[in-house]
Design a protein around this motif. Sequence first.
Motif, PDB file in Angstrom:
ATOM      1  N   ALA A 117       0.828  -1.209   0.000  1.00 24.44           N
ATOM      2  CA  ALA A 117       0.000   0.000   0.000  1.00 24.44           C
ATOM      3  C   ALA A 117       0.865   1.264   0.000  1.00 24.44           C
ATOM      4  O   ALA A 117       0.345   2.377   0.040  1.00 24.44           O
ATOM      5  N   GLY A 118       2.191   1.086  -0.030  1.00 30.84           N
ATOM      6  CA  GLY A 118       3.104   2.223  -0.089  1.00 30.84           C
ATOM      7  C   GLY A 118       3.326   2.909   1.247  1.00 30.84           C
ATOM      8  O   GLY A 118       3.768   4.057   1.289  1.00 30.84           O
ATOM      9  N   LEU A 119       3.049   2.204   2.337  1.00 28.40           N
ATOM     10  CA  LEU A 119       3.167   2.809   3.666  1.00 28.40           C
ATOM     11  C   LEU A 119       4.461   2.451   4.382  1.00 28.40           C
ATOM     12  O   LEU A 119       4.840   3.120   5.338  1.00 28.40           O
ATOM     13  N   LEU A 120       5.104   1.375   3.954  1.00 24.29           N
ATOM     14  CA  LEU A 120       6.339   0.919   4.589  1.00 24.29           C
ATOM     15  C   LEU A 120       7.411   0.764   3.523  1.00 24.29           C
ATOM     16  O   LEU A 120       7.102   0.409   2.377  1.00 24.29           O
ATOM     17  N   PRO A 121       8.658   0.983   3.875  1.00 27.40           N
ATOM     18  CA  PRO A 121       9.736   0.835   2.895  1.00 27.40           C
ATOM     19  C   PRO A 121       9.821  -0.610   2.400  1.00 27.40           C
ATOM     20  O   PRO A 121       9.538  -1.545   3.151  1.00 27.40           O
ATOM     21  N   PRO A 122      10.215  -0.808   1.134  1.00 35.76           N
ATOM     22  CA  PRO A 122      10.257  -2.161   0.573  1.00 35.76           C
ATOM     23  C   PRO A 122      11.233  -3.084   1.291  1.00 35.76           C
ATOM     24  O   PRO A 122      11.059  -4.291   1.298  1.00 35.76           O
ATOM     25  N   ASP A 123      12.251  -2.504   1.912  1.00 46.94           N
ATOM     26  CA  ASP A 123      13.251  -3.345   2.567  1.00 46.94           C
ATOM     27  C   ASP A 123      12.977  -3.540   4.057  1.00 46.94           C
ATOM     28  O   ASP A 123      13.786  -4.114   4.770  1.00 46.94           O
ATOM     29  N   GLU A 124      11.821  -3.056   4.541  1.00 46.53           N
ATOM     30  CA  GLU A 124      11.516  -3.195   5.964  1.00 46.53           C
ATOM     31  C   GLU A 124      10.937  -4.581   6.254  1.00 46.53           C
ATOM     32  O   GLU A 124       9.909  -4.962   5.726  1.00 46.53           O
TER      33      GLU A 124
END
Length: 194
Positions: A117-124
């Motif tokens: 949903a674009g709320l968290l970084p992809p690498d998190e």
Amino acid sequence: MRLFAALWPPPDVVRELERAVDALKGLPGAEALRWTQPESWHFTLSFYGEVDEEQARDLSTRLARAAHRAQGPVPVRLEGAGRFGDRTLWAGLHMADADREALKKLAAATTAAGRRAGLLPPDEHPSFRPHLTLARAKGRRTTDLRPYVTQLAPFQGSSWTAGELLLVHSVPPRSGVPGEQPRYEPLERWPLGP
């Protein structure tokens, strides 16, 4: 609005823990802690931070899918205590290994929903350690939490079933009163499993 995904223990389980926590408030130094309110006790699966309405709708759709794909309700029990340094006191969860894995997968799915949903970084990829926050040190102070952990360590609550995933709105305090805590409002609930 600030959102997070969580599991919420039932009221009877909360009351059991509340009695045990009330005994902790009589320990020396307890006034140096900001105690969380029992009605706000929960297990955070993923924290999303500030989310606009469009993102919230997308997140909601993705969390509904994650709940549906979950293995199903997870039997758990509140048990013991721990601390994060000298800043946070928490109660833990006891569960069978298979149920712990199911809960880890659900937490990972809620994090993935936030990423998509674009709320968290992809690498998190945060590690999931189920805990229910009971108290935090006030301000920038630290407090020796070991006596609290020791006293609460034998606590074993009744078994209950975590059967639904909640999307929760964290409403910040507005009064300006020092120590006032946020209010948590469940926005949506989904049963776990097909």
